[in-house]
Design an enzyme around this catalytic site. Sequence first.
Site, PDB file in Angstrom:
ATOM      1  N   THR A   1      41.554  34.218  32.425  1.00 29.18           N
ATOM      2  CA  THR A   1      42.002  33.591  33.961  1.00 29.18           C
ATOM      3  C   THR A   1      40.800  33.141  34.578  1.00 29.18           C
ATOM      4  OG1 THR A   1      43.768  35.435  33.915  1.00 29.18           O
ATOM      5  CG2 THR A   1      43.206  34.056  36.218  1.00 29.18           C
ATOM      6  N   GLU A   2      39.690  33.609  34.665  1.00 32.99           N
ATOM      7  CA  GLU A   2      38.476  32.999  35.381  1.00 32.99           C
ATOM      8  C   GLU A   2      37.849  31.758  34.762  1.00 32.99           C
ATOM      9  OE1 GLU A   2      37.599  33.875  38.214  1.00 32.99           O
ATOM     10  OE2 GLU A   2      37.293  35.955  38.671  1.00 32.99           O
ATOM     11  N   SER A   3      37.613  31.711  33.437  1.00 35.21           N
ATOM     12  CA  SER A   3      37.061  30.574  32.927  1.00 35.21           C
ATOM     13  C   SER A   3      37.655  29.829  31.547  1.00 35.21           C
ATOM     14  CB  SER A   3      35.499  31.311  32.405  1.00 35.21           C
ATOM     15  OG  SER A   3      35.731  32.065  31.304  1.00 35.21           O
TER      16      SER A   3
ATOM     17  N   VAL B   1      40.975  38.882  32.104  1.00 34.63           N
ATOM     18  CA  VAL B   1      39.862  38.353  33.361  1.00 34.63           C
ATOM     19  C   VAL B   1      39.113  37.279  32.854  1.00 34.63           C
ATOM     20  CG1 VAL B   1      37.879  38.969  34.860  1.00 34.63           C
ATOM     21  CG2 VAL B   1      39.670  40.534  34.452  1.00 34.63           C
TER      22      VAL B   1
ATOM     23  N   TYR C   1      37.957  42.512  42.918  1.00 41.04           N
ATOM     24  CA  TYR C   1      37.060  41.605  41.834  1.00 41.04           C
ATOM     25  C   TYR C   1      37.216  40.240  42.420  1.00 41.04           C
ATOM     26  CZ  TYR C   1      35.241  40.004  37.360  1.00 41.04           C
ATOM     27  OH  TYR C   1      34.560  39.364  36.749  1.00 41.04           O
TER      28      TYR C   1
END
Length: 326
Positions: free
Chosen positions: A229-231, A226, A292
């Site tokens: 992928t997110e940051s 996560v 999410y």
Amino acid sequence: MEGMTAVQGRIAEIQNRILMLSANRTSSTSAAWSGAAAAAGLTGTAAAGTSTSLGAGDGSAGAAVVAAASKYLGVPYAWGGTDPASGLDCSGLVQRVYKDLGIDLPRTSAQQATSGTPVASLAEARPGDLVFFDNSSSRAGIDHVGIYIGDGKMIAAPQAGDVVKVQSVGNPDLIRRVLPDTPAASGAPATAAAARGSGLAGVPYSDLFAAAGAKHGIEPGLLAAVAKTESNFSSSAVSAAGATGLMQFMPATARGLGIDPADPASAIDGAARYLRQLTDQFGSTSLALAAYNAGPGTVSRYGGVPPYGETQSFVTKVLTAAEAYS
């Protein structure tokens, strides 16, 4: 419609591969821990009323117990159950977890409560310790047990109609330690050892992912995926929509969870807690990830992964990355 079917098929394929890799890694970790313990003379039987033959060990022992217990999360409760294929009761879970690590414990919680050595209070408890409860009104004695994982939490098989899960310890009536009482000679935290034993070696914040995953019953590799992928593991990242930090929380979500999204430790713990809540709510990792990204209300409204390209891409990317970290 064909595109949506293809996406769902790819998600299912990745999830199955993650589960297989996770199971294989857990088995390998358990075997390696048991072998190392045997070589050092650390394995043995925790006979009623006696300490185990465990000698001076290292701090990774507690992490090994937590990892072994985590693989049974979601197994249905079954009174008298000792086989995860059909269900486990509280003492059956404890016996099974320790057996996986080469340690024999008695069958019932009352018998297990005489194993090992006493721990004075929850403040002195360590991951891997056993916490016992007398919930009966008939003065029958100890009738429930869980495996302490730290921070006031335990993994336990609670009751009929429920599943093995992470829950608050509350006020145990008794705490026993059947693991070595000697802390790690190297001083390395158990979570660091757990991270090194997984696919997170060299990943930023790997110790935080391992600790939060063990605490909330979420695969550390999924948390790392996560963040990737997110940051791309940037704690200062800010999205066009206003999501901030390593795990990209919107301000309202961060406030609701009581976390600081700019603080990696707080953000990772919050993400693990949030994913645990979403997984419990929707019953699958892919739907938890969709919630999410797009919000739980959106997933409920569509009854599955919503037909948004961004959300479908997010779920696929996270599961693919998690597969690599498993």
